[in-house]
Design a protein around this motif. Structure first.
Motif, PDB file in Angstrom:
ATOM      1  N   CYS A 166       0.189   7.280  -6.367  1.00 54.82           N
ATOM      2  CA  CYS A 166      -1.096   7.218  -7.065  1.00 54.82           C
ATOM      3  C   CYS A 166      -2.163   7.864  -6.196  1.00 54.82           C
ATOM      4  O   CYS A 166      -2.175   7.693  -4.983  1.00 54.82           O
ATOM      5  N   ASN A 168      -5.516   7.496  -7.073  1.00 55.32           N
ATOM      6  CA  ASN A 168      -6.800   7.020  -7.586  1.00 55.32           C
ATOM      7  C   ASN A 168      -7.632   6.182  -6.626  1.00 55.32           C
ATOM      8  O   ASN A 168      -8.839   6.119  -6.759  1.00 55.32           O
ATOM      9  N   CYS A 170      -8.366   3.012  -6.342  1.00 56.73           N
ATOM     10  CA  CYS A 170      -9.249   1.932  -6.801  1.00 56.73           C
ATOM     11  C   CYS A 170      -9.512   1.079  -5.559  1.00 56.73           C
ATOM     12  O   CYS A 170      -8.599   0.876  -4.748  1.00 56.73           O
ATOM     13  N   TYR A 172      -9.707  -1.830  -4.642  1.00 53.02           N
ATOM     14  CA  TYR A 172      -9.039  -3.108  -4.346  1.00 53.02           C
ATOM     15  C   TYR A 172      -7.543  -2.963  -4.119  1.00 53.02           C
ATOM     16  O   TYR A 172      -6.868  -3.918  -3.786  1.00 53.02           O
ATOM     17  N   CYS A 173      -6.991  -1.763  -4.313  1.00 56.68           N
ATOM     18  CA  CYS A 173      -5.551  -1.646  -4.566  1.00 56.68           C
ATOM     19  C   CYS A 173      -4.781  -1.028  -3.393  1.00 56.68           C
ATOM     20  O   CYS A 173      -5.210  -0.034  -2.810  1.00 56.68           O
TER      21      CYS A 173
HETATM   22 FE1  SF4 Z   1      -3.656   3.462  -8.660  1.00 56.79          FE
HETATM   23 FE2  SF4 Z   1      -3.837   0.869  -8.037  1.00 56.79          FE
HETATM   24 FE3  SF4 Z   1      -5.841   2.078  -9.334  1.00 56.79          FE
HETATM   25 FE4  SF4 Z   1      -3.517   1.600 -10.584  1.00 56.79          FE
HETATM   26  S1  SF4 Z   1      -4.918   0.042  -9.851  1.00 56.79           S
HETATM   27  S2  SF4 Z   1      -4.732   3.487 -10.629  1.00 56.79           S
HETATM   28  S3  SF4 Z   1      -2.097   1.893  -8.888  1.00 56.79           S
HETATM   29  S4  SF4 Z   1      -5.124   2.565  -7.255  1.00 56.79           S
END
Ligand code: SF4
Ligand code: SAM
Length: 449
Positions: A166, A168, A170, A172-173
């Motif tokens: 991934c 992205n 985010c 928290y992830c």
């Molecule tokens: Fe990627 Fe985690 Fe965001 Fe899903 S929640 S898009 S796995 S960073």
């Protein structure tokens, strides 16, 4: 305390695998078992009988991680009784914790991250020959499932990994750190896998990726997820195509049109919203706001009849006030999701969110979770009630868990579970069922002859 070991060894070495977390991990475990069978291993559910113990782990939330560490602690006893058994920790927590696992549990033999799963044969041969603690955590490894043996649990429905990783981030992830950057699997490889599944009588495929909507961008010949769906839709004998997860920032109108036009693509979209507050979405780094999210839902509902929409949502993100949470409740009331995976925000070290001020007290998070779950239960119950009296197409996939004779269960195209009475021979077939009754999570029906 773990139960006493039973000693009843047969010729084949035995492997015990316990899988935590998401569908991607379930699929990874199927690849691990496939490879281990090539090495002569047989899967066992009896950990005491096993020569190889593998925990395929998750670390998205702290609670799961604590549970896994506690299980590793209990396995120590088994290792003391059977020092030759190899104990391996793999998956996301292995990638995140790396050598820390050896420090906390020196009797662990092997650590490898999710990107190494395709190399399991080599990894196991290596540890068997050099008998030293080993760690394989390069998470930028090339994603390659071609010719990797797989042992699927189901004979009807198959998980297909179309991408890994991934990009992205985010806030928290942990996934971008544990699974590495996004990598798509080539179109010809996916098509040939699905064609061979169709020949083996598989009826349903479930395409997996952290953000399937960005599929194909990184390929040497770039393509789109919509194009992949169109190609898969042409494969004879596959009846249903499902996918997860979609990211709202990348869900295009083109994809909505494709879902509408491809008869095998099921009318179910899992679209994590995470929060109903623009302020929280911004600091989560989700790259959409609530209005944009609602517009996507409107487009989906205007274009695809009877779609079910499910979501993921978090409560208690740092800085979430009662007002922010109310906005989440309001969006839930307005959209009326068919179902939602509801999570308490869990502080994960090394993520941006873990450094944010205004962490919400656990008691407040629990109370918000409880309110949100109760609201969602009311909505899911109401939606299911409306289906009473309808005749729906069900893919019968198993005997019902209650083990009542002749009780089967299956799923609607919208991914709702339906329990009904029918002959076991119907498992793997599409049948029509009239819905007679319902509760929050399940529909109950009668076969229509
Ligand atoms: Fe990627 Fe985690 Fe965001 Fe899903 S929640 S898009 S796995 S960073
Ligand atoms: N890639 C998917 C997406 O973008 O939604 C989901 C992958 S993630 C492993 C599954 C869900 O776990 C997320 O949608 C989110 O709701 C939840 N999650 C992720 N990190 C979390 C955290 N730190 N605390 C609580 N829940 C979390």
């Amino acid at each position: 305390m773990l139960n006493r070991p039973k000693h009843n060894r047969k010729n084949h070495p035995k492997v015990f695998i316990k899988t935590f977390g998401c569908q991607m991990n379930v699929s990874d475990s199927e690849y691990m078992i496939g490879q281990l069978e090539q090495l002569g291993y047989q899967e066992t559910e009896d950990i005491f009988q096993s020569d190889l113990i593998l925990l395929n782990t998750c670390c998205v939330r702290a609670k799961v991680e604590q549970k896994i560490y506690s299980l590793i602690g209990k396995i120590r006893e088994i290792k003391e009784n059977n020092p030759n058994a190899i104990l391996g920790i793999c998956g996301c927590m292995a990638q995140k914790e790396k050598e820390n696992i050896f420090k906390r549990a020196p009797y662990v033999d092997l650590i490898f991250g999710p990107s190494q799963i395709d190399n399991l044969i080599e990894i196991v041969n290596n540890i068997k020959s050099n008998k030293k603690q080993s760690i394989f955590c390069n998470n930028s490894a090339y994603f390659n499932l071609k010719n990797v043996p797989v042992k699927r649990k189901s004979k009807i429905s198959a998980w297909i990994q179309i991408m890994r990783g991934c990009n992205n981030y985010c806030s928290y992830c942990v996934v971008p750190y544990t699974r590495g950057p996004e990598q798509s699997r080539g179109v010809p490889e996916i098509l040939s896998e699905v064609e061979s599944l169709a020949q083996k009588n598989y009826k349903e495929i479930f395409l997996l990726g952290q953000n399937v909507n960005s599929y194909g961008k990184d390929l040497s010949k770039p393509t789109t997820f919509s194009k992949l769906l169109e190609l898969l839709n042409n494969i004879n004998d596959i009846e249903r195509i499902r996918f997860t997860t979609s990211h709202p920032k990348d869900l295009s109108f083109d994809l909505i049109k494709t879902i509408k036009n491809c008869d095998k693509v099921c009318e179910h979209i899992h679209l994590p919203i995470q929060s109903g507050s623009d302020k929280i979405l911004k600091i989560m780094n989700r790259e959409y706001n609530v209005n944009q999210y609602k517009n996507i839902i409107k487009e989906i509902r205007n274009n695809i009849d009877n779609t079910s929409i499910t979501t993921d949502v978090m409560v208690g993100f740092p800085g979430e006030t009662e007002e922010d949470f109310q906005q989440t409740l309001n969006v839930f009331k307005e959209i009326e999701f068919d179902d939602a995976f509801t999570f308490i925000y869990s502080n994960r070290e090394n993520t941006i969110a873990s450094l944010m001020p205004d962490q919400v007290p656990l008691q407040v998070k629990k109370e918000r979770l409880w309110r949100l779950i109760n609201l969602q239960k009311e909505i899911s119950t109401k939606i299911n009630k409306k289906l009473e009296g309808e005749i729906l197409e069900i893919l019968a996939d198993k005997k019902s868990i209650k083990n009542i004779p002749n009780q089967l269960s299956g799923r609607t195209r919208t991914n709702k579970t339906v329990v009904f009475v029918g002959n076991e021979e119907l498992v793997g077939q599409l049948v029509k069922v009239k819905i007679i009754n319902s509760d929050t999570w399940t529909l109950y029906g009668e076969l229509v002859k």
